[in-house]
Design a protein around this motif. Structure first.
Motif, mmCIF file in Angstrom:
data_model
loop_
_atom_site.group_PDB
_atom_site.id
_atom_site.type_symbol
_atom_site.label_atom_id
_atom_site.label_comp_id
_atom_site.label_asym_id
_atom_site.label_seq_id
_atom_site.Cartn_x
_atom_site.Cartn_y
_atom_site.Cartn_z
ATOM 1 N N ASP A 30 -4.276 80.432 -74.030
ATOM 2 C CA ASP A 30 -4.367 79.835 -72.754
ATOM 3 C C ASP A 30 -4.824 80.864 -71.723
ATOM 4 O OD1 ASP A 30 -3.236 77.745 -70.581
ATOM 5 O OD2 ASP A 30 -2.454 79.708 -69.924
ATOM 6 N N PHE A 31 -5.987 80.341 -70.940
ATOM 7 C CA PHE A 31 -6.880 81.054 -70.184
ATOM 8 C C PHE A 31 -6.262 81.085 -68.850
ATOM 9 C CE2 PHE A 31 -10.760 79.838 -72.835
ATOM 10 C CZ PHE A 31 -10.444 80.559 -73.630
ATOM 11 N N GLU A 32 -6.414 82.221 -67.983
ATOM 12 C CA GLU A 32 -6.442 82.202 -66.530
ATOM 13 C C GLU A 32 -7.659 82.558 -65.878
ATOM 14 O OE1 GLU A 32 -3.466 81.252 -65.332
ATOM 15 O OE2 GLU A 32 -2.231 81.425 -67.043
ATOM 16 N N ALA A 33 -8.167 81.700 -64.883
ATOM 17 C CA ALA A 33 -9.360 81.889 -64.300
ATOM 18 C C ALA A 33 -9.346 82.042 -62.864
ATOM 19 C CB ALA A 33 -10.279 80.630 -64.637
ATOM 20 N N THR A 34 -10.194 82.998 -62.150
ATOM 21 C CA THR A 34 -10.119 83.069 -60.822
ATOM 22 C C THR A 34 -10.802 81.612 -60.096
ATOM 23 O OG1 THR A 34 -12.218 84.086 -60.467
ATOM 24 C CG2 THR A 34 -10.365 85.351 -60.855
ATOM 25 N N GLU A 35 -10.744 81.364 -58.798
ATOM 26 C CA GLU A 35 -11.493 80.770 -58.050
ATOM 27 C C GLU A 35 -12.218 81.279 -56.938
ATOM 28 O OE1 GLU A 35 -9.941 77.105 -56.455
ATOM 29 O OE2 GLU A 35 -9.145 76.471 -58.538
ATOM 30 N N THR A 36 -13.068 80.982 -56.382
ATOM 31 C CA THR A 36 -14.044 81.570 -55.327
ATOM 32 C C THR A 36 -13.190 81.871 -54.074
ATOM 33 O OG1 THR A 36 -15.601 80.530 -56.093
ATOM 34 C CG2 THR A 36 -16.029 81.661 -54.025
ATOM 35 N N PHE A 37 -12.981 82.946 -53.595
ATOM 36 C CA PHE A 37 -12.288 83.267 -52.118
ATOM 37 C C PHE A 37 -13.138 83.546 -51.209
ATOM 38 C CE2 PHE A 37 -8.143 83.056 -53.858
ATOM 39 C CZ PHE A 37 -7.865 83.756 -54.796
ATOM 40 N N THR A 38 -14.187 84.297 -51.370
ATOM 41 C CA THR A 38 -15.251 84.164 -50.573
ATOM 42 C C THR A 38 -16.699 83.854 -51.059
ATOM 43 O OG1 THR A 38 -16.159 86.744 -51.319
ATOM 44 C CG2 THR A 38 -14.198 86.518 -49.941
ATOM 45 N N LYS A 39 -17.826 83.904 -50.091
ATOM 46 C CA LYS A 39 -18.925 83.304 -50.557
ATOM 47 C C LYS A 39 -19.697 83.982 -51.696
ATOM 48 C CE LYS A 39 -20.229 81.138 -46.142
ATOM 49 N NZ LYS A 39 -20.975 81.061 -44.967
ATOM 50 N N ASN A 40 -19.409 85.277 -51.686
ATOM 51 C CA ASN A 40 -20.031 86.052 -52.698
ATOM 52 C C ASN A 40 -19.136 86.235 -54.081
ATOM 53 O OD1 ASN A 40 -21.742 86.856 -50.843
ATOM 54 N ND2 ASN A 40 -20.669 88.430 -49.842
ATOM 55 N N ASN A 41 -17.989 85.720 -54.277
ATOM 56 C CA ASN A 41 -17.331 85.694 -55.330
ATOM 57 C C ASN A 41 -17.598 84.652 -56.179
ATOM 58 O OD1 ASN A 41 -15.845 87.990 -54.859
ATOM 59 N ND2 ASN A 41 -14.106 86.746 -54.279
ATOM 60 N N VAL A 42 -17.465 84.651 -57.607
ATOM 61 C CA VAL A 42 -17.628 83.686 -58.600
ATOM 62 C C VAL A 42 -16.657 83.454 -59.312
ATOM 63 C CG1 VAL A 42 -20.292 84.184 -58.765
ATOM 64 C CG2 VAL A 42 -18.560 85.290 -60.258
ATOM 65 N N SER A 43 -16.513 82.469 -59.788
ATOM 66 C CA SER A 43 -15.199 81.994 -60.614
ATOM 67 C C SER A 43 -15.577 82.526 -62.297
ATOM 68 C CB SER A 43 -14.862 80.705 -60.841
ATOM 69 O OG SER A 43 -13.820 80.318 -61.542
ATOM 70 N N PHE A 44 -14.405 83.043 -62.595
ATOM 71 C CA PHE A 44 -14.561 83.679 -64.185
ATOM 72 C C PHE A 44 -13.196 83.854 -64.924
ATOM 73 C CE2 PHE A 44 -13.657 87.528 -61.756
ATOM 74 C CZ PHE A 44 -12.835 88.398 -62.499
ATOM 75 N N VAL A 45 -13.170 83.785 -66.034
ATOM 76 C CA VAL A 45 -11.905 83.813 -66.962
ATOM 77 C C VAL A 45 -11.661 84.969 -66.725
ATOM 78 C CG1 VAL A 45 -10.922 83.409 -69.351
ATOM 79 C CG2 VAL A 45 -12.457 81.776 -68.129
ATOM 80 N N TYR A 46 -10.342 85.594 -66.485
ATOM 81 C CA TYR A 46 -10.107 87.020 -66.305
ATOM 82 C C TYR A 46 -8.770 87.170 -67.294
ATOM 83 C CZ TYR A 46 -5.893 85.384 -63.502
ATOM 84 O OH TYR A 46 -4.786 84.859 -62.908
ATOM 85 N N LEU A 47 -8.440 86.438 -67.891
ATOM 86 C CA LEU A 47 -7.130 86.602 -68.877
ATOM 87 C C LEU A 47 -7.359 85.521 -70.007
ATOM 88 C CD1 LEU A 47 -4.519 87.949 -69.885
ATOM 89 C CD2 LEU A 47 -3.393 86.532 -68.184
ATOM 90 N N ILE A 48 -7.218 86.139 -71.238
ATOM 91 C CA ILE A 48 -7.257 85.167 -72.262
ATOM 92 C C ILE A 48 -5.643 85.819 -72.992
ATOM 93 C CG2 ILE A 48 -7.831 84.657 -74.747
ATOM 94 C CD1 ILE A 48 -10.842 85.158 -73.893
ATOM 95 N N GLY A 49 -4.753 84.901 -72.852
ATOM 96 C CA GLY A 49 -3.584 85.358 -73.616
ATOM 97 C C GLY A 49 -3.384 84.365 -75.053
ATOM 98 N N ILE A 50 -2.485 85.192 -75.834
ATOM 99 C CA ILE A 50 -2.410 84.227 -77.104
ATOM 100 C C ILE A 50 -0.964 84.586 -77.648
ATOM 101 C CG2 ILE A 50 -3.205 84.510 -79.563
ATOM 102 C CD1 ILE A 50 -5.570 85.859 -78.803
ATOM 103 N N TRP A 51 -0.144 83.762 -78.189
ATOM 104 C CA TRP A 51 0.749 84.022 -78.636
ATOM 105 C C TRP A 51 0.739 83.807 -80.200
ATOM 106 C CZ3 TRP A 51 5.423 86.269 -77.405
ATOM 107 C CH2 TRP A 51 6.210 86.275 -78.720
ATOM 108 N N ASP A 52 0.965 85.096 -80.933
ATOM 109 C CA ASP A 52 0.498 85.053 -82.222
ATOM 110 C C ASP A 52 2.036 84.725 -83.013
ATOM 111 O OD1 ASP A 52 0.324 86.020 -85.082
ATOM 112 O OD2 ASP A 52 -1.269 87.232 -84.429
ATOM 113 N N LYS A 53 1.923 83.398 -83.739
ATOM 114 C CA LYS A 53 3.044 82.965 -84.546
ATOM 115 C C LYS A 53 3.716 84.010 -85.629
ATOM 116 C CE LYS A 53 4.852 78.925 -86.501
ATOM 117 N NZ LYS A 53 4.561 77.367 -86.967
ATOM 118 N N GLU A 54 2.663 84.318 -86.382
ATOM 119 C CA GLU A 54 2.939 84.893 -87.370
ATOM 120 C C GLU A 54 3.307 86.414 -87.217
ATOM 121 O OE1 GLU A 54 1.854 81.627 -88.655
ATOM 122 O OE2 GLU A 54 0.332 82.743 -87.743
#
Length: 496
Positions: free
Chosen positions: A318-342
């Motif tokens: 699952d990803f977590e991404a930012t949204e734009t808070f100010t005019k100069n910010n850009v949205s980006f994926v800041y976290l990739i999380g994984i549940w490793d079953k094995e």
């Protein structure tokens, strides 16, 4: 205007009191249009049912927007007066005083029209000398700021209400209100919206006075805080038709006209009767979804889509991404999380800046031991879309991102094709709790996690990042838990 005249004006517009819940704040226009059940709850739900849920994302956005707006106002209107006050009454009086003095620009203004049960805050009042008012040979008109690309319906009605209050205050109603959007400016014509405004205010009064009870939304967000928990409970316990996925207001009304007010009513009505009321696939879907509720178990829709293919390595991500808070910010994926079953563990990759985003996808790629015998499970197409977009922007990593996409498996599609669930929708937040899974934190959702992440970057407080990681870990584990529950479930197969 003399001090006595100013005091008389204040007394008239305040009606001898301060705003209360019987009065409509212009800022509530969105709730009136989009979430009127929350407004009903304010007046008619038991007070003890209110559960505060701070909206950290919205609060951060408001603070950021205010800073950007105030800086712009100071630059464009050097003589601007910012209204302050220890109480709302004092702030209202100071607004009237500034208008009476003829200030060129007045920011953070507050106006009341309590004889009509309305009031609201105004970002900026700007003086104009092209018409007279109660103040003299000048009047004020409104500048309002919205961090959106388009003029939304509730924005237009909100500023028109503020314009009406201004008109009642200064005995002159400007023809237009100026709205500054993210990348353009629009003048909103009062006459174009005044009739609709009157209808919506009449609707609000009917809710306040108990003459109308609006419909809630679907759980798990049947209403906004602090009434979300209460609304979810009311909808679920009453077996409301809102619990059936895919039905709009008109479809639910058709069922009610035909004597069906609950999911039990729909289940007992039978498929043939439903097919005479609703178009397909809504009739069939509603019937079998209602049976899933009635028997509290999944109903087989079409075999062969679930369970997903089992590989040697099975990862739920699952990803977590930012949204734009100010005019100069850009949205980006800041976290990739994984549940490793094995490995039976949670793995995460964190990017602190937009420039680091592509690096965590490279780490994601490197974590895969064997692309030929690994499955990446996700819920909805969001993650795959993100990776495909990144591939277009990062040609040097396009092959790796496409390789990741090639082994992705959308669990939502698989579950949706095979089952009717006793759940109001196929969102993970609705489906997983129907089978006993609950997120561990009440104070960290998708939007909250952005705020915690942003504050972690500012402060370095590891506890903030840990909350984000825990939320994301639960998102990943929810998929595996739901998959296992459905594998073990006693499924109702009506075709046998």
């Amino acid at each position: 205007m003399t001090e006595n005249e100013l005091q008389t004006l204040f007394n008239t517009l305040s009606a001898g009191r301060v705003p209360g819940k019987q009065d409509f704040n212009a800022s509530k226009m969105f709730s009136l249009l989009e979430d009127p059940f929350s407004i009903w709850c304010v007046f008619h739900a038991p007070k003890e049912e209110a559960v505060p849920e701070p909206n950290r994302y919205e609060n951060l956005k408001i603070r950021t927007d205010r800073t950007v707006r105030d800086n712009w106002i100071k630059q464009e209107f050097p003589g601007v007066v910012f209204i302050t006050g220890e109480t709302e009454s004092e702030r209202f009086k100071n607004t009237l005083s500034a208008m009476a003095k003829g200030e060129s620009a007045i920011a953070n203004a507050l106006l009341w029209n309590l004889p009509e049960n309305t009031y609201g805050s105004i970002n900026l009042l700007v003086r104009s000398n092209d018409a007279s008012s109660i103040w003299g040979n000048y009047h004020y008109h409104i500048f309002q700021f919205k961090r959106a690309h388009d003029l939304k319906e509730h924005y237009a009605l909100q500023v028109c209400l503020l314009n009406r209050i201004l008109g009642c205050t200064q005995k002159y109603t400007p023809a237009n209100t100026r709205v500054f959007l993210r990348d353009r400016t629009i003048d909103v014509c009062y006459e174009d919206h005044c009739d609709r405004l009157a209808r919506e205010l009449a609707y609000w009064r009917s809710i306040r006075d108990g003459k109308s009870r609006p419909e809630a939304h679907k759980p798990p967000k049947a209403a906004s805080a602090p009434w979300r928990v209460y609304a979810n409970k009311v909808v679920a316990q009453s077996k409301d038709l809102l619990m059936l996925p895919g039905l709009n207001t008109e479809m639910r009304q058709c069922l009610k006209i035909n004597g069906m007010f609950t999911t039990d009513d729909v289940a007992h009505a039978g498929l043939e009767k439903l097919q005479g009321i609703l178009e397909e696939p809504h009739a069939t879907n509603s019937y079998y979804n209602s049976l899933a509720y009635l028997h509290n178990k999944p109903v087989l829709r079409e075999a062969g889509h679930f369970p997903p293919p089992v590989k040697k390595y099975n990862l739920y991500f699952d990803f977590e991404a930012t949204e734009t808070f100010t005019k100069n910010n850009v949205s980006f994926v800041y976290l990739i999380g994984i549940w490793d079953k094995e490995e039976d563990k949670y793995v995460s990759f964190v990017a602190k800046t937009p420039e680091e985003e592509i690096k965590i996808f490279e780490q994601f790629y490197d974590y895969i031991k064997d692309f030929s015998d690994t499955a990446l499970y996700h819920w909805t197409e969001y993650e795959v879309k993100k990776m495909k977009n990144l591939a277009g922007k990062n040609p040097q990593d396009a092959a790796k991102l496409k390789a990741l996409c090639s082994i992705c498996y959308d669990l939502k599609v698989s579950v949706n094709k095979q089952f009717y669930l006793p759940a109001p929708s196929f969102s993970l937040k609705a489906a997983a709790p129907a089978f006993g899974f609950n997120w561990r934190q009440d104070d960290c959702g998708a939007m909250d996690s952005m705020v915690y992440f942003t504050n972690w970057l500012k402060t370095g407080n590891q506890d903030l990042l840990n909350k984000v990681l825990m939320y994301n870990e639960d998102d990943c584990k929810a998929m595996l838990v739901l998959e296992n529950k459905l594998k073990e479930a006693d499924v109702l197969d009506l075709k046998k």
